[in-house]
Scaffold this motif. Structure first.
Motif, PDB file in Angstrom:
ATOM      1  N   GLY A  94     -62.983  29.726 141.373  1.00 11.22           N
ATOM      2  CA  GLY A  94     -62.315  28.776 142.243  1.00 11.22           C
ATOM      3  C   GLY A  94     -62.500  27.339 141.800  1.00 11.22           C
ATOM      4  O   GLY A  94     -63.506  26.988 141.177  1.00 11.22           O
ATOM      5  N   GLY A  95     -61.536  26.497 142.116  1.00 11.61           N
ATOM      6  CA  GLY A  95     -61.581  25.079 141.778  1.00 11.61           C
ATOM      7  C   GLY A  95     -60.313  24.419 142.263  1.00 11.61           C
ATOM      8  O   GLY A  95     -59.899  24.612 143.396  1.00 11.61           O
ATOM      9  N   PHE A  96     -59.657  23.674 141.384  1.00 14.32           N
ATOM     10  CA  PHE A  96     -58.398  23.041 141.768  1.00 14.32           C
ATOM     11  C   PHE A  96     -57.424  23.041 140.600  1.00 14.32           C
ATOM     12  O   PHE A  96     -57.808  23.107 139.429  1.00 14.32           O
ATOM     13  N   GLY A  97     -56.126  22.998 140.950  1.00 14.79           N
ATOM     14  CA  GLY A  97     -55.076  22.989 139.952  1.00 14.79           C
ATOM     15  C   GLY A  97     -54.658  21.580 139.574  1.00 14.79           C
ATOM     16  O   GLY A  97     -55.287  20.592 139.958  1.00 14.79           O
ATOM     17  N   LYS A  98     -53.569  21.472 138.819  1.00  9.25           N
ATOM     18  CA  LYS A  98     -53.104  20.171 138.343  1.00  9.25           C
ATOM     19  C   LYS A  98     -52.684  19.252 139.480  1.00  9.25           C
ATOM     20  O   LYS A  98     -52.730  18.028 139.342  1.00  9.25           O
ATOM     21  N   ASP A  99     -52.273  19.849 140.622  1.00  8.29           N
ATOM     22  CA  ASP A  99     -51.870  19.036 141.771  1.00  8.29           C
ATOM     23  C   ASP A  99     -53.043  18.618 142.644  1.00  8.29           C
ATOM     24  O   ASP A  99     -52.860  17.946 143.666  1.00  8.29           O
ATOM     25  N   GLY A 100     -54.259  19.001 142.252  1.00  8.18           N
ATOM     26  CA  GLY A 100     -55.451  18.644 143.007  1.00  8.18           C
ATOM     27  C   GLY A 100     -55.759  19.572 144.161  1.00  8.18           C
ATOM     28  O   GLY A 100     -56.811  19.453 144.792  1.00  8.18           O
ATOM     29  N   LYS A 101     -54.875  20.531 144.433  1.00  4.71           N
ATOM     30  CA  LYS A 101     -55.102  21.463 145.534  1.00  4.71           C
ATOM     31  C   LYS A 101     -55.923  22.663 145.060  1.00  4.71           C
ATOM     32  O   LYS A 101     -56.016  22.953 143.871  1.00  4.71           O
TER      33      LYS A 101
END
Length: 364
Positions: free
Chosen positions: A339-346
């Motif tokens: 888990g973490g975040f994608g390019k859109d920050g979500k």
């Protein structure tokens, strides 16, 4: 050594804000903690493989740094412990309420020594009687889950204590890792240090110094093997505390008075990534998985040669597909969750499943 194919993605789960903590429970139940933003539930329960949300906890005011389950006494309900900011909250693992809030917690304990002393990893002992924690000030402590009393170790890290783990089958012994590049092994009852290992910096590569070897994660197998990942792209495997058969040790060996997993002479370094290794975790006593900040996943088979020296053989490698950066990883014998975040920050969660062994040679 037979090799395995890399796991395949089972499902991808989108979360409104960046994922900061993961926990895999029984029957493929996944708990996801996230950075708190307006209108976002800070903890969510998912059923795998569907990825369906079954419960949620409203924002607790701070980022969720850790989630663990604890077994209750016979006839009582199991609990979920959630670290958020300076506080740890205890929620029932099952509830008729779908949306919970801080008021639904059976217990809430403020463990920070000041406003900036935030909690990091939590860990429940194998016997279910104690909950360990580490904080940004370097404190290492233990909560008695029966009386809810808090004991802090006499020694601490000089900076952030990011991870804590109980030693399997030794509920009175605890290991912590810090941003001071130290591993501290404690006697909980005495609050004193039993052993210590200070991790040296990697030599410069082509004249460029790498990140300091902050300890970012730890995992201890049920046989006592240690894996500690660092911010400079390495993992240290410590075999001094491993429980081995008498035959593999050349005869009878008595149980040592204390765990000896920090012995330098019975360890091996793995160069895993060019950047920070966010997590290293044992799936069982012989399989280790590592994950870098940028989503590089690697599987290793851990064994010993004919002379008893520790070996780690790479058996597969893969890269996350939807994650820009990784903050957390959770594993089981059959599942791997990142888990973490994608390019859109979500927030993004990728669930990978194990695939059968299908090759005869180790992975390159």
């Amino acid at each position: 050594m037979a090799a395995s194919a890399a796991p395949g993605t089972k499902c991808t789960i989108k979360v409104p804000s960046a994922v900061s903590a993961l926990f895999l429970g029984r029957e493929d139940t996944l708990c996801v903690g996230s950075v708190t933003v307006p209108d976002d539930g800070s903890v969510r329960w998912y059923t795998l493989p569907s990825g369906k949300v079954t419960r949620a906890v409203k924002p607790l005011g701070e980022e969720i740094s850790s989630i663990v389950f604890s077994k209750a006494k016979k006839g009582e309900q199991n609990n979920v412990w959630v670290a958020s900011g300076r506080k740890v909250f205890c929620f029932p693992s099952e509830s008729q309420k779908i949306i919970l809030s801080a008021e639904d917690a059976s217990h809430s304990i403020d463990l920070g020594e000041d406003e900036e002393d935030l909690l990091n990893e939590l860990c429940v002992s194998d016997n279910g009687k104690s909950l360990a924690f580490g904080t940004d000030s370097g404190t290492v402590g233990v909560i008695d889950l029966s009386s809810k009393t808090v004991a802090r170790m006499k020694s601490r890290h000089t900076t952030v204590c990011g991870c804590v783990k109980f030693i399997p089958d030794r509920p009175s012994e605890l290991l912590s890792g810090g941003y001071d590049s130290a591993l501290l092994h404690f006697d909980i009852g005495q609050g004193s240090v039993l052993s210590r290992r200070d991790i040296p910096a990697s030599p410069p590569e082509q004249g460029v110094s790498l990140s300091p070897p902050f300890v970012l994660s730890m995992s201890i197998s049920n046989t006592g093997l240690l894996a500690a990942s660092t911010a400079d792209g390495r993992v240290w495997l410590g075999g001094g505390g491993e429980k081995r058969s008498n035959a593999s040790q050349g005869g009878r060996k008595k149980r040592s008075r204390k765990w000896e997993g920090l012995k330098e002479e019975d360890g091996v370094w793995l160069k895993v990534a060019e950047g920070p290794v966010v997590s290293a975790a044992f799936r069982d006593s012989t399989r280790l998985v590592t994950c870098s900040l940028l989503g590089s996943l690697t599987g290793y088979a851990v064994s010993r040669d004919e002379k008893g020296a520790l070996l780690a053989t790479k058996i597969w490698g893969a890269t996350t597909s939807a994650l820009e950066k990784v903050n957390a990883m959770a594993v089981s014998p059959a599942l791997l969750v990142v888990g973490g975040f994608g390019k859109d920050g979500k927030g993004v969660v990728e669930v990978w499943h194990e695939t059968p062994r299908d090759a005869s040679e180790p992975a390159p």
